[in-house]
Design a protein around this motif. Structure first.
Motif, PDB file in Angstrom:
ATOM      1  N   LEU A  36      51.465  47.616  84.773  1.00 51.44           N
ATOM      2  CA  LEU A  36      52.155  46.165  84.784  1.00 51.44           C
ATOM      3  C   LEU A  36      53.433  46.024  84.203  1.00 51.44           C
ATOM      4  N   PHE A  37      54.402  45.545  84.755  1.00 54.72           N
ATOM      5  CA  PHE A  37      55.684  45.249  84.264  1.00 54.72           C
ATOM      6  C   PHE A  37      56.276  43.682  84.377  1.00 54.72           C
ATOM      7  N   LYS A  38      57.432  43.226  83.648  1.00 56.62           N
ATOM      8  CA  LYS A  38      57.817  41.858  83.693  1.00 56.62           C
ATOM      9  C   LYS A  38      59.095  41.835  83.769  1.00 56.62           C
ATOM     10  N   VAL A  39      59.697  40.911  84.213  1.00 57.77           N
ATOM     11  CA  VAL A  39      61.319  40.581  84.091  1.00 57.77           C
ATOM     12  C   VAL A  39      61.318  39.202  83.949  1.00 57.77           C
ATOM     13  N   GLY A  40      62.340  38.739  83.037  1.00 58.28           N
ATOM     14  CA  GLY A  40      62.630  37.366  82.974  1.00 58.28           C
ATOM     15  C   GLY A  40      63.738  36.704  83.829  1.00 58.28           C
ATOM     16  N   THR A  41      63.753  35.502  84.062  1.00 60.45           N
ATOM     17  CA  THR A  41      64.528  34.772  84.963  1.00 60.45           C
ATOM     18  C   THR A  41      65.962  34.644  84.382  1.00 60.45           C
ATOM     19  N   SER A  42      66.178  35.173  83.167  1.00 59.60           N
ATOM     20  CA  SER A  42      67.546  35.140  82.280  1.00 59.60           C
ATOM     21  C   SER A  42      68.170  36.744  82.445  1.00 59.60           C
ATOM     22  N   SER A  43      67.361  37.457  82.786  1.00 56.61           N
ATOM     23  CA  SER A  43      67.924  39.017  82.654  1.00 56.61           C
ATOM     24  C   SER A  43      67.329  39.822  83.996  1.00 56.61           C
ATOM     25  N   THR A  44      67.794  40.837  84.260  1.00 55.03           N
ATOM     26  CA  THR A  44      67.486  41.879  85.187  1.00 55.03           C
ATOM     27  C   THR A  44      66.746  42.986  84.520  1.00 55.03           C
ATOM     28  N   LYS A  45      66.459  43.057  83.209  1.00 52.35           N
ATOM     29  CA  LYS A  45      65.789  43.979  82.423  1.00 52.35           C
ATOM     30  C   LYS A  45      64.463  44.032  82.771  1.00 52.35           C
ATOM     31  N   ILE A  46      63.787  45.154  83.093  1.00 51.92           N
ATOM     32  CA  ILE A  46      62.511  45.452  83.351  1.00 51.92           C
ATOM     33  C   ILE A  46      61.739  45.795  82.052  1.00 51.92           C
ATOM     34  N   ILE A  47      60.677  45.325  81.657  1.00 50.58           N
ATOM     35  CA  ILE A  47      59.840  45.410  80.410  1.00 50.58           C
ATOM     36  C   ILE A  47      58.516  46.148  80.984  1.00 50.58           C
ATOM     37  N   LYS A  48      57.980  47.097  80.619  1.00 47.83           N
ATOM     38  CA  LYS A  48      56.777  47.426  80.551  1.00 47.83           C
ATOM     39  C   LYS A  48      55.944  46.348  79.815  1.00 47.83           C
ATOM     40  N   ALA A  49      54.894  45.901  80.557  1.00 51.31           N
ATOM     41  CA  ALA A  49      54.160  44.708  79.959  1.00 51.31           C
ATOM     42  C   ALA A  49      52.951  45.345  79.038  1.00 51.31           C
ATOM     43  N   ILE A  50      52.706  44.452  77.932  1.00 50.88           N
ATOM     44  CA  ILE A  50      51.624  44.706  77.189  1.00 50.88           C
ATOM     45  C   ILE A  50      50.396  43.836  77.461  1.00 50.88           C
ATOM     46  N   ASP A  51      49.282  44.315  77.543  1.00 49.89           N
ATOM     47  CA  ASP A  51      48.085  43.220  78.087  1.00 49.89           C
ATOM     48  C   ASP A  51      48.027  42.026  77.063  1.00 49.89           C
ATOM     49  N   LYS A  52      48.008  42.235  76.059  1.00 52.55           N
ATOM     50  CA  LYS A  52      47.858  41.085  75.163  1.00 52.55           C
ATOM     51  C   LYS A  52      49.049  39.959  75.247  1.00 52.55           C
ATOM     52  N   GLU A  53      50.265  40.483  75.514  1.00 54.48           N
ATOM     53  CA  GLU A  53      51.367  39.741  75.837  1.00 54.48           C
ATOM     54  C   GLU A  53      51.120  38.908  77.109  1.00 54.48           C
ATOM     55  N   ASP A  54      50.558  39.328  78.058  1.00 60.04           N
ATOM     56  CA  ASP A  54      50.327  39.009  79.189  1.00 60.04           C
ATOM     57  C   ASP A  54      49.325  37.515  79.236  1.00 60.04           C
ATOM     58  N   GLU A  55      48.372  37.971  78.079  1.00 61.37           N
ATOM     59  CA  GLU A  55      47.217  36.794  78.028  1.00 61.37           C
ATOM     60  C   GLU A  55      47.615  35.776  77.307  1.00 61.37           C
ATOM     61  N   LYS A  56      48.967  35.668  76.809  1.00 59.99           N
ATOM     62  CA  LYS A  56      49.286  34.458  76.091  1.00 59.99           C
ATOM     63  C   LYS A  56      49.941  33.592  76.963  1.00 59.99           C
ATOM     64  N   ASN A  57      50.440  33.933  78.028  1.00 55.90           N
ATOM     65  CA  ASN A  57      51.099  32.791  79.192  1.00 55.90           C
ATOM     66  C   ASN A  57      50.584  33.177  80.369  1.00 55.90           C
ATOM     67  N   PRO A  58      49.386  33.211  80.920  1.00 57.87           N
ATOM     68  CA  PRO A  58      49.065  33.625  81.933  1.00 57.87           C
ATOM     69  C   PRO A  58      49.296  32.742  83.029  1.00 57.87           C
ATOM     70  N   THR A  59      49.273  33.285  84.415  1.00 60.11           N
ATOM     71  CA  THR A  59      49.559  32.354  85.570  1.00 60.11           C
ATOM     72  C   THR A  59      48.405  31.721  85.852  1.00 60.11           C
ATOM     73  N   GLN A  60      48.253  30.211  85.969  1.00 62.93           N
ATOM     74  CA  GLN A  60      47.310  29.445  86.388  1.00 62.93           C
ATOM     75  C   GLN A  60      47.448  28.541  87.681  1.00 62.93           C
ATOM     76  N   ASN A  61      46.810  28.629  88.659  1.00 59.51           N
ATOM     77  CA  ASN A  61      46.985  27.866  89.770  1.00 59.51           C
ATOM     78  C   ASN A  61      46.004  26.422  89.235  1.00 59.51           C
ATOM     79  N   TYR A  62      46.977  25.317  88.738  1.00 64.72           N
ATOM     80  CA  TYR A  62      46.173  24.152  88.440  1.00 64.72           C
ATOM     81  C   TYR A  62      45.954  23.147  89.723  1.00 64.72           C
ATOM     82  N   LEU A  63      44.681  22.450  89.355  1.00 65.27           N
ATOM     83  CA  LEU A  63      44.411  21.214  90.204  1.00 65.27           C
ATOM     84  C   LEU A  63      44.700  20.140  89.329  1.00 65.27           C
ATOM     85  N   TYR A  64      45.655  19.258  89.790  1.00 68.43           N
ATOM     86  CA  TYR A  64      46.280  18.183  88.715  1.00 68.43           C
ATOM     87  C   TYR A  64      45.348  16.937  89.048  1.00 68.43           C
TER      88      TYR A  64
END
Length: 793
Positions: free
Chosen positions: A65-93
């Motif tokens: 798992l890797f990640k990249v921010g919209t403010s930078s093109t730098k690719i970072i290897k993701a850490i699972d715990k970091e990923d859990e802090k801000n997960p992707t959700q498909n909300y029903l509003y």
């Protein structure tokens, strides 16, 4: 001096190792990781600031798992715990978008966007699914078979349905006491005053264990028991106003024959049977849909008999007049599969999608939930079969509500799949997109004011992202890169992740602001230095008119140094309904590399999107109806003519190869156009369509027992006696898609016919899609040897 020389030699050996050319089958059929591993599985964080993706730049055993921010093109290897802090959700509003529901690990959560707080609503061992907001402010969800509501203010959970497996007990099913039981009961009553008193108060409701059954409180209404008998319960849906629960009961098909695929190379040393699918024409399961009116405590059937044209018969029956007359006398309703209902936000209107099981009709219907009857919104009929992007016969399609009165959907009514919006209240329809191109994916924005869609408007083989107002207007192009652009939109809809590829460039990740024609920034570089060391061809992208006047698209791989025989090879893609003549990286990447190898060795190669391929509209898609190996085969022959006239190919030295549907086409070419094709390699081929599956085959050929003409003119086994050229067949022995039995049956036909110009290569551990590099290598070495020995003689 010696150290300097050693350094030069080491550099030289590393440089030599990195060189791919000249191409060989062994090199290109290795584990694909040698090429580099493209990124995949893109998903944004809920705040839209970070994109996560799977990637494997170091060619490890598994992607990471890797990640990249919209403010930078730098690719970072993701850490699972970091990923859990801000997960992707498909909300029903909810209606004002202040709250959102989502599911995580089988439990329901509520997100308060104003307070930025997350609240867990369920924490059970069972799985809760399908959570929605009801119009009274509470929520509803499904747990196991039943629907429950949860009042967010009082935290009261209420069960709304009571589905019970099995049959409703009759009088014969009620257990009565034995003579001994009745005697003891009478004695107790006679002996004890307390028993007489409690009997009078209704407090002696006991079972044989002595436990007192709980009495029902006078202010609590017991739930109606809905017995599912021996049927399968599915599609349990509650209306947003909380009044109606719709559901489907399915009766399994009876008296069917499931196939068996023997597996010979096993860890146990014994032959083990793999349970397989049924064949086309076997009995299908049947379903019936119902409505439970909670307010009236009543269950009633959804009436498919009220669907417009439910008794219409297909045109092909004109070839079977006796059968047609018998069906007309029966005057029966056709069977349909129902999807939905899809309710509008306030729960006042529900839409169901109906697909006839004969594949000829798709209806969009407004459900009158009080009566179970339908009102027609749209009907699309196709005397071949219903299909196309966003339409489909196996799911509801790209559909939904724009607002409480307007429902959107796709239809091929004009010949190409386009976007429509129906005003359900007024009974009016509006076409939002048009032209000789297809809407391929569709997404409605969160504010429901904009549709985002991908389509091939510029060229059949180029996809881009567009947007259009949900009430119609100008179609605005957002992406501009020439090739294939697969889009993942960020939750705030300000950014797009693009999975992009080109003819000779595999998939890479780009990020672009979601504004028209903004610059896309490349994030990943995945291909290896060895892959990059070879000058992969950009094949000529051509089109030609076939003998019926239709435009057919093709790729041509030219040889810079043609062999003196000027041989040619036709590659036939699989699946039938699939597009391979596009400006992107082909899913047939091994065949793409093999076609480069052939061109290096003096062959001219053509790859054709023959009749039935996707991306070109309804008429191209359905052009093989009732005759596979008809127009799709003559397109190959017409393509060879183009090679002869424009590329200097010798018509006496033409080969053909392909897998699955491409293998089927190779057999039909070798049998029915022997004057055109000298040699063919048929891989994992269908040889008799009566032995393939139901879902795919019945669309195109109907069923063997009701349309035998279609099957006999479409199945290679009936033409095996016409083989003249050199034929190689290759098949995996544990193929659970196109069974090994297929190739065995036609082999027996060749033996009985006394044919000798064929060979069969079997692959004991391979399924339909080969996995082992050794199998790929062996198979393609045989193909290359076939062409070298026959087309260059």
């Amino acid at each position: 001096m010696k150290k300097h020389l050693l350094f030069i030699l080491l550099c030289s050996s590393q440089y030599t190792f990195a060189q791919l050319g000249p191409l060989t089958v062994e090199k290109i059929m290795r584990d694909p990781k040698w090429m580099g591993v493209s990124p995949s599985n893109y998903h944004w964080t809920a705040d839209s600031k970070t994109l996560y993706f799977n990637w494997n730049p170091d060619k490890k055993a598994k992607d990471e798992l890797f990640k990249v921010g919209t403010s930078s093109t730098k690719i970072i290897k993701a850490i699972d715990k970091e990923d859990e802090k801000n997960p992707t959700q498909n909300y029903l509003y909810n209606s004002n978008k202040t709250l959102g529901l989502f599911e995580r690990n089988g439990d329901i959560f509520l997100q308060d966007f104003k307070g930025n707080k997350e609240r867990r609503l369920t924490n059970t061992q069972e799985r809760e699914t399908g959570a929605i907001f009801l119009t009274d402010g509470s929520i509803a969800y499904q747990k196991e078979d039943n629907i429950y509501s949860l009042n967010l203010k009082t935290a009261e959970t209420k069960q709304l349905s009571n589905f019970v497996k099995g049959k409703k007990p009759g009088k014969a099913d009620v257990k009565t006491g034995t003579v001994q039981d009745n005697w003891l009961k009478a004695e107790q009553t006679a002996l004890f005053d307390i028993i007489k008193k409690r009997n009078a108060e209704g407090k002696n409701n006991t079972n044989r264990t002595g436990r007192v059954r709980a009495s029902v409180a006078t202010d609590t209404k017991s739930l109606k028991e809905i017995y599912t008998e021996d049927k399968f319960l599915s599609n349990v849906i509650i209306s947003p106003n909380g009044r109606f629960i719709t559901y489907k009961l399915t009766t399994a098909a009876q008296n069917n024959h499931n196939t068996i695929v023997p597996n010979y190379v096993t860890a146990s040393g014994y032959t083990e049977d793999i349970p397989g699918r049924t064949k086309v024409g076997e009995n299908e399961s049947t379903s019936q849909n119902f409505i439970f009116d909670i307010q009236q405590d009543t269950v009633y059937t959804i009436q498919t008999s009220t669907i417009t044209g439910i008794k219409d018969l297909p045109d092909y029956l004109k070839d079977y007049p006796k059968e047609k007359e018998a069906l007309q006398k029966k005057n029966e309703d056709r069977n349909v599969n129902l999807f939905g209902p899809i309710w509008n936000e306030n729960g006042t209107k529900g839409i169901m999608i109906a697909i006839s099981t004969d594949n000829k009709d798709r209806w969009i219907l407004q459900l009158d939930a009080l009566s179970g009857k339908f009102n027609l919104v749209d009907r699309q009929r196709d005397e071949a079969w219903i299909g196309g992007p966003g339409v489909g016969g196996y799911y509801a399609g790209n559909v939904g509500w724009v607002d409480n009165d307007h429902f959107y959907y796709q239809s091929e009514a004009t010949g190409y799949s386009h976007l429509y919006v129906a005003d359900v209240a007024k009974g009016e329809k509006k076409q939002l997109t048009s032209g000789k191109w297809e809407v391929q994916t569709l997404k409605l924005s969160k504010d429901k004011k904009t549709f985002y869609l991908t389509g091939n408007k510029e060229h059949p083989g180029i996809t881009n992202l567009f947007k259009i107002a949900s009430n119609g207007g100008e179609l605005i192009q957002i992406t501009t890169m020439k090739g294939l652009n697969e889009i993942t939109l960020s939750p705030d809809e300000k950014w797009i992740a693009i999975n992009y590829s080109y003819l000779n460039k595999p998939w890479e990740l780009y990020i672009q602001p979601n504004t028209p024609k903004a610059k896309a920034v490349k994030i990943t570089t995945s291909t290896s230095s060895e892959f990059n060391s070879y000058a992969w061809r950009q094949p000529d992208m051509i089109s030609f008119k076939n003998r019926y006047g239709a435009e057919v698209y093709a790729r041509v791989y030219k040889s810079e140094n043609p062999h003196p025989n000027h041989p040619a090879v036709v590659f036939v893609h699989g699946a039938g309904y699939l597009q391979n003549i596009h400006f992107g990286w082909s899913q047939y990447f091994r065949e793409y590399m093999f076609n480069n190898l052939l061109a290096d060795n003096g062959y001219t190669v053509i790859d054709i999107d023959y009749t039935a391929s996707s991306g070109y509209g309804r008429d191209h898609r359905t052009g093989i109806y009732r005759h596979m190996g008809g127009k799709d085969l003559t397109d190959q022959v017409d393509g060879v003519k183009v090679l002869v006239e424009k590329y200097g190919v010798n018509p006496k030295h033409v080969g053909i190869y392909g897998g699955s549907y491409g293998g089927f086409m190779t057999l039909m070419a070798m049998f029915n156009a022997p004057e055109v094709f000298e040699s063919g390699a048929a891989l994992r081929s269908v040889t008799d369509w009566a032995h393939y599956n139901h879902g795919y085959t019945s669309n195109i050929l109907n069923e063997p027992f009701n349309d035998p003409i279609a099957y006999k003119q479409s199945s290679p086994i009936y033409f095996a006696d016409k083989l003249k050229g050199n034929l190689l067949m290759a098949h995996g022995m544990v193929d659970v898609n196109v069974h090994f039995q297929d190739i065995v049956r036609i082999t027996q036909r060749f033996i009985e016919l006394g044919k000798s110009n064929w060979e069969l290569a079997v692959f004991p551990v391979e399924d339909h899609g080969f996995v082992e590099p050794s199998s790929w290598t062996d198979e393609y070495k045989r193909i290359f040897k076939l062409y070298e020995n026959t087309l260059k003689k």
